[in-house]
Design an enzyme around this catalytic site. Sequence first.
Site, PDB file in Angstrom:
ATOM      1  CE  LYS A 164      42.053  42.593  30.113  1.00 56.78           C
ATOM      2  NZ  LYS A 164      43.427  43.097  30.191  1.00 56.78           N
ATOM      3  N   GLY A 170      40.053  42.863  39.715  1.00 57.80           N
ATOM      4  CA  GLY A 170      39.588  41.609  40.322  1.00 57.80           C
ATOM      5  C   GLY A 170      38.883  40.692  39.340  1.00 57.80           C
ATOM      6  N   GLY A 171      39.133  40.880  38.061  1.00 63.91           N
ATOM      7  CA  GLY A 171      38.557  39.985  37.048  1.00 63.91           C
ATOM      8  C   GLY A 171      37.076  40.227  36.791  1.00 63.91           C
ATOM      9  CG  HIS A 214      49.760  37.991  35.524  1.00 63.25           C
ATOM     10  ND1 HIS A 214      48.677  38.844  35.483  1.00 63.25           N
ATOM     11  CD2 HIS A 214      50.636  38.565  36.378  1.00 63.25           C
ATOM     12  CE1 HIS A 214      48.907  39.871  36.273  1.00 63.25           C
ATOM     13  NE2 HIS A 214      50.088  39.718  36.837  1.00 63.25           N
ATOM     14  CD  GLU A 281      48.546  43.121  37.051  1.00 63.81           C
ATOM     15  OE1 GLU A 281      48.424  42.757  38.220  1.00 63.81           O
ATOM     16  OE2 GLU A 281      47.596  43.140  36.222  1.00 63.81           O
ATOM     17  NE  ARG A 299      45.893  47.492  43.978  1.00 65.66           N
ATOM     18  CZ  ARG A 299      46.164  46.240  43.651  1.00 65.66           C
ATOM     19  NH1 ARG A 299      47.105  45.587  44.293  1.00 65.66           N
ATOM     20  NH2 ARG A 299      45.525  45.633  42.667  1.00 65.66           N
TER      21      ARG A 299
END
Length: 663
Positions: A164, A170-171, A214, A281, A299
């Site tokens: 990552k 945004g992947g 997720h 998350e 946000r």
Amino acid sequence: MKKNMKHINTILIANRGEIASRIIRTCKKMGITSVAIYADADQTAPFVKQADVAIHIGDSEPIQSYLDQQKIIAIAKEIGADAIHPGYGFLSENASFAKRCDDEGIIFIGPKSSAIESMGSKARAKEIIQSSGVPIVPGYNGSDQSNANLKTEANKIGFPVLLKATAGGGGKGMRIVFKEKDIEFAITSAKREAKSAFGNDELLVEKYIESGRHIEFQIFGDQHGNVIHLLERECSIQRRYQKVIEESPSPIMTEHLRGTMGSAAVAAAKALEYDNAGTVEFIYDEKTGEFYFLEVNTRLQVEHPVTEEITGLDLVQMQIESAQGIPLQLNQDEVKADGYAIEARLYAEDAANNFAPVTGTVHTFEFPRVEGIRVESAIESGSKISVHYDPMIAKIIAKGPDRHTAQAKLKYFFQHLICQGTTTNLSFLQRLLEVEDFKNGIYNTHFIEEKIDLSTIDNITKNQRYEAAIATTIYDWSLREKNRKVLRAIPSGWRNNFYEYQTEKYVIDNEKTEIKYRYVGDSFSFFVEDKEFKVIILETDLTHIRISIDGIQKKYTISKADKNCFIHSSFLGNVKVIQEDRFPKKEKEKVNGGYESPIPSQVVKVHIAPGDKVKEGDPLIVISSMKMENVLVANENGVVEDVYVEEGHNVEAGFLLVKVNEQ
Ligand code: ADP
């Protein structure tokens, strides 16, 4: 701790699209003046019309407009805005912008800049959150970024691993690596993608959770040290690591798990002295029942309406209140879920082409009012989907007393949604809602690739194709009829030869469709591929027809652009009918062994040269579109005959990149 306790009278919204509209709505409700800023491409966008004041900021390129900090602050000062709401994306997670607002005496509606900054790097976020006792995904988030070290760490973690970008979102820059032999290539390409998307090529290596779900928690803090969570959202239905469906409650949630995960989310927020709205998350491992922290989004999330629907809260209002220094108006025990909410994101994208974004004009965008359905839309009929921004068209949120009812409403809504002019993921969403496992809440992050055959997503049945051909013909016929100035007494189907059938040729769903028809007094006789239909016109206007085909009455909504006719009715869906040229152009010849660019893109890496031997699966060329990389791999063993591009070239969709001769 910042203590503003300052009343907000005017908010400048440093964003666009549906989220700008969403914020404006709450501003109106609270008696706050809303100021929109807009780039060239958004001059006539709905959010611009909805705001109390709309100020042009610049060019369509985000860097000249929605990302131009200096201009935004100058406009805020000039108009006397006492606060800026950044929405999501753009400057919403930019710590230096939040700080700059503070320095200028403008309230940034979001958490304090230190929390944004520390969560801005996935590596640092993991460090901080781990120290608060929250479980994190096993992995490496250190500073030795050499390929050799990342490889060693991957081996230590054990394959599969996930690479990552630490600055990611945004992947982008993410790669799953299943085998050691692939790690070198994956590191190089992930670094390159990260560099181009975020200007920073640092990576972290994580254990890849193979059956992960997720699950995220909405958190909320005030400036007085209070932090609560507003329950979970499950967002496992993803393509390219990006969400398309979100729901709450999660189908797998139990009171016990909610208690544990919710407390972990609050602990993470407290470690940051978090104020305002945020999301923690997690990835939940179905196999072990363990969950791990992924990241904090500092946000408002795209999917916040799901939480609003089941809690009855207005998160934007809570954000504005919190930014003014008002303490949280409820405590944890008062947060209760009522019913189920599911959100689906409607995108201008081509599901059959790896969900590639598409642009174009949406000629008609109409939807039914359904109780319990909320639509957060960025567009209206006539809006353009521009290449400059995210291609999301709308979010549709269905609420019901149970999960089944929420799904049924969503399905009903999609059947009646008219979205004509550009390719969308609508039929993909409809297909998804039909999958038994989705209906039963049985899914993980691999659901789309495992359970949906994307190649057949836009297919329609033969009868639907006939129906579309007939409706298009009648529509055209009635238009000609209306426009006919001469020979008024004779219907146009009669003009040439009374006895002869007229012929029309179409391409529908990639199938050539030829139809013959003639007017027979009070009705039409149609032949489509030798099947006969009796058709009666009941009503027509410029955008609709109501006809009966063999006794079945339906209303069709139709719009035309050039040779394309876009047609909708319920049970048919949105279908594009291409009218064939009388003198069709010769079809472009496909080159044997040729590899074409599937979408407009830039060539970032050429791995081969003429004469090279390649094996099936070998990377040939890496192209990038919208900062996402695509690797074209060899379909078979062979020898490269020629390479038609160089690194840095921009190519159109369909451009021949490489030719490989089979061996
Ligand atoms: P981004 O910031 O780019 O959205 P995230 O860290 O939030 O990246 O991850 C995006 C998605 O990637 C997650 O929702 C999940 O589906 C998948 N993912 C992330 N980390 C892991 C992991 N360690 N194992 C399996 N899947 C993961």
